[in-house]
Design an enzyme around this catalytic site. Structure first.
Site, PDB file in Angstrom:
ATOM      1  N   GLU A 259       7.891 -17.708 109.582  1.00 48.96           N
ATOM      2  CA  GLU A 259       7.588 -17.258 108.209  1.00 48.96           C
ATOM      3  C   GLU A 259       6.861 -18.359 107.430  1.00 48.96           C
ATOM      4  O   GLU A 259       6.022 -18.078 106.579  1.00 48.96           O
ATOM      5  CB  GLU A 259       8.881 -16.805 107.510  1.00 48.96           C
ATOM      6  CG  GLU A 259       9.362 -15.471 108.084  1.00 48.96           C
ATOM      7  CD  GLU A 259      10.849 -15.224 107.981  1.00 48.96           C
ATOM      8  OE1 GLU A 259      11.543 -15.932 107.225  1.00 48.96           O
ATOM      9  OE2 GLU A 259      11.328 -14.305 108.681  1.00 48.96           O
TER      10      GLU A 259
ATOM     11  N   HIS B  57       9.327 -22.627 111.158  1.00 47.83           N
ATOM     12  CA  HIS B  57       9.712 -21.209 111.254  1.00 47.83           C
ATOM     13  C   HIS B  57       8.455 -20.342 111.123  1.00 47.83           C
ATOM     14  O   HIS B  57       7.543 -20.663 110.353  1.00 47.83           O
ATOM     15  CB  HIS B  57      10.717 -20.863 110.155  1.00 47.83           C
ATOM     16  CG  HIS B  57      11.351 -19.527 110.368  1.00 47.83           C
ATOM     17  ND1 HIS B  57      10.735 -18.356 110.005  1.00 47.83           N
ATOM     18  CD2 HIS B  57      12.527 -19.180 110.947  1.00 47.83           C
ATOM     19  CE1 HIS B  57      11.515 -17.336 110.344  1.00 47.83           C
ATOM     20  NE2 HIS B  57      12.614 -17.808 110.920  1.00 47.83           N
TER      21      HIS B  57
ATOM     22  N   GLU C   1      11.432 -18.367 119.188  1.00 49.36           N
ATOM     23  CA  GLU C   1      11.514 -17.198 118.314  1.00 49.36           C
ATOM     24  C   GLU C   1      10.223 -16.389 118.409  1.00 49.36           C
ATOM     25  O   GLU C   1       9.250 -16.681 117.700  1.00 49.36           O
ATOM     26  CB  GLU C   1      11.718 -17.638 116.860  1.00 49.36           C
ATOM     27  CG  GLU C   1      12.996 -18.391 116.613  1.00 49.36           C
ATOM     28  CD  GLU C   1      13.571 -18.073 115.248  1.00 49.36           C
ATOM     29  OE1 GLU C   1      14.692 -17.597 115.190  1.00 49.36           O
ATOM     30  OE2 GLU C   1      12.864 -18.264 114.243  1.00 49.36           O
TER      31      GLU C   1
ATOM     32  N   SER D 228      16.235 -11.149 115.896  1.00 45.86           N
ATOM     33  CA  SER D 228      17.109  -9.973 115.867  1.00 45.86           C
ATOM     34  C   SER D 228      18.308 -10.102 116.807  1.00 45.86           C
ATOM     35  O   SER D 228      18.733  -9.114 117.401  1.00 45.86           O
ATOM     36  CB  SER D 228      16.301  -8.700 116.156  1.00 45.86           C
ATOM     37  OG  SER D 228      15.280  -8.540 115.185  1.00 45.86           O
TER      38      SER D 228
ATOM     39  N   ASN E 127      20.052 -18.747 109.636  1.00 49.14           N
ATOM     40  CA  ASN E 127      18.931 -18.992 108.725  1.00 49.14           C
ATOM     41  C   ASN E 127      19.030 -17.943 107.623  1.00 49.14           C
ATOM     42  O   ASN E 127      18.706 -16.780 107.851  1.00 49.14           O
ATOM     43  CB  ASN E 127      17.601 -18.872 109.478  1.00 49.14           C
ATOM     44  CG  ASN E 127      16.404 -18.945 108.532  1.00 49.14           C
ATOM     45  OD1 ASN E 127      16.531 -19.391 107.401  1.00 49.14           O
ATOM     46  ND2 ASN E 127      15.244 -18.488 108.995  1.00 49.14           N
TER      47      ASN E 127
ATOM     48  N   GLY F 152      13.337 -10.352 112.409  1.00 53.03           N
ATOM     49  CA  GLY F 152      13.571  -9.434 111.295  1.00 53.03           C
ATOM     50  C   GLY F 152      13.063  -8.025 111.549  1.00 53.03           C
ATOM     51  O   GLY F 152      12.964  -7.224 110.624  1.00 53.03           O
TER      52      GLY F 152
END
Ligand code: PEP
Length: 256
Positions: A100, A98, A170, A216, A13, A176
């Site tokens: 985000e 996602h 996730e 990560s 991604n 991140g």
């Protein structure tokens, strides 16, 4: 549950990174490094980089995906891209839900379900992201959160369509941040998701679904994560922007 039933998928991604020229250069670097991958390799790139990515990846084992799609096929939605548009330019995969998008763009379980519906209707394979926040984990409600997100996103998705769904677990606190779920934590949640799929569909259907871990994942921790019985691949952010790191993660799937 038999891991050998599923071909692992490692998907990058790229988020909002790289121009078309930079995209082409990075894919040229990656191609020889991932040519003998034992897994499917997907790069989900920014919309404006899709054409350059497809041209650079042509003839290789790298497939190109997008990072989001709208729930409508067309209409007055300024700035948006629809699933049929992605299909029309040869895109095979799209990330939906996602964290985000959920956090910064108000994507809800309901809009994620609508995007999933649109993507499946257009013939795309969906990488459906689910995961708990740090506070939800601390409250002990991870299972409930992940079950609810998955269940709502898959409402109305048939067993046949489920074959074009990849679920990416996730944990939001791991994306991140450099914090990774332990292999046991990640596998536990992936196993909960598979158990839910068995409840909603059948054991056979659940055994066929690729369930990734993302958060990560890097060259150093991929081997342990990918060796877990219910982790069938990874959704990789930061490390997918570095050819050597991404290929090292892909090589970690060799040991299945
Ligand atoms: C992601 O963007 O889905 C992701 C997992 O990012 P990172 O690998 O950088 O944590």
């Amino acid at each position: 549950m038999n891991k050998a039933l599923r071909k692992p998928v490692i998907a990058g991604n790229w988020k909002m990174n790289l121009t078309p020229d930079e995209t082409a250069a990075l894919i040229e670097q990656m191609k020889p490094l991932v040519a003998d991958a034992a897994c499917d390799v997907v790069l989900c790139v920014p919309f404006v980089d899709i054409a350059a990515a497809q041209a650079a990846a042509a003839g290789s084992n790298i497939q190109i995906g997008a990072q989001n799609c709208h729930w409508a096929n067309s209409g007055a939605f300024t700035g948006e891209i629809s699933a049929p548009m992605l299909k029309a330019i040869g895109v095979g995969y799209v990330i939906v839900g996602h964290s985000e998008r959920r956090t910064y763009f108000n994507d809800s379980s309901e809009t994620v379900a609508a995007r999933t519906r649109a993507a499946l209707d257009a013939g795309l394979t969906v990488i459906l992201c689910v995961g708990e926040t740090r506070s939800e984990r601390e409250q002990g409600i991870t299972q409930e959160i992940v079950r609810t997100q998955t269940k709502i996103a898959l409402q109305g998705v048939s067993a046949e369509e489920l074959k074009r769904v990849i679920v990416a677990y996730e944990p939001v606190w791991a994306i991140g941040t450099g914090l990774t779920a332990t292999a046991e934590q990640a596998n536990e949640v992936n196993a909960w998701i598979r158990a839910l799929l068995a409840e909603l569909y059948s054991i056979d259907a659940a055994n066929g679904v690729v369930i990734q871990y993302g958060g990560s994942m890097n060259a150093a921790n991929a081997g342990e994560l990918l060796a877990q019985p219910d982790i069938d691949g990874g959704l990789i952010g930061g490390a997918s922007l570095k050819a050597q790191d991404f290929s090292a993660i892909i090589k970690a799937t060799y040991f299945f």
